[in-house]
Design an enzyme around this catalytic site. Sequence first.
Site, short mmCIF file in Angstrom:
data_model
loop_
_atom_site.label_atom_id
_atom_site.label_comp_id
_atom_site.label_asym_id
_atom_site.label_seq_id
_atom_site.Cartn_x
_atom_site.Cartn_y
_atom_site.Cartn_z
N HIS A 168 -13.28 2.93 5.20
CA HIS A 168 -13.70 1.53 5.44
C HIS A 168 -15.16 1.33 4.81
CE1 HIS A 168 -12.75 -2.30 6.96
NE2 HIS A 168 -13.83 -2.16 7.48
N LYS A 178 0.47 -1.04 0.07
CA LYS A 178 -0.45 0.32 -0.45
C LYS A 178 0.87 1.29 -0.08
CE LYS A 178 -4.12 -1.96 2.01
NZ LYS A 178 -5.59 -1.72 1.19
#
Length: 144
Positions: free
Chosen positions: A138, A95
């Site tokens: 999220h 990431k």
Amino acid sequence: MNTIGIIGAGQMGSGIAQVFAAAGYPVHILDIADEKLAAGVALIGKNFDRQIARGKLSEAEKLAALGRITTGTQYTAFTQSDLVIEAATENEVLKREIFKTLVPYLKPEAIVASNTSSISITRLAAATDRPGKFIGMHFMNRCR
Ligand SMILES: NC(=O)c1ccc[n+]([C@@H]2O[C@H](COP(=O)([O-])OP(=O)(O)OC[C@H]3O[C@@H](n4cnc5c(N)ncnc54)[C@H](O)[C@@H]3O)[C@@H](O)[C@H]2O)c1
């Protein structure tokens, strides 16, 4: 927000792209290979078909939403994105590399988000040039 970028065409990236495209936003999805992108778009099509079967979406709306989705493997596609949401494999090193590669292509005002489940947003933000414009976003994975 006008143009949305998504990184990762897996379970979550395709679902996030689906939601934005259905809401009327142009969406560009990036992944490491064309096959991953094709699989992601196929999944979106299947999910739309399920919504059509349940009477929640029309065929015309499905086609319009699919028409708002573009895909590719090059970060140059994100130069006009207002928001880029990373939904790649849950691995911090990977990431961080993605964010380092991404930020040189972005407009200064672009917002960057990660859909990570468990990695520190502060540490991911530190891999970018804009920790003040970096957010955790999220999305839930639920049956459609
Ligand atoms: N699956 C869930 O229920 C769920 C729920 C919430 C959040 N998340 C989070 O969302 C993220 C994605 O999870 P998922 O379940 O969609 O995973 P997934 O394995 O279905 O998809 C990950 C995608 O990332 C791509 N990818 C890998 N390396 C890449 C790179 N360098 N550049 C671009 N794309 C790359 C892969 O090719 C794959 O298509 C993870 O951070 C995960 O923790 C998952």
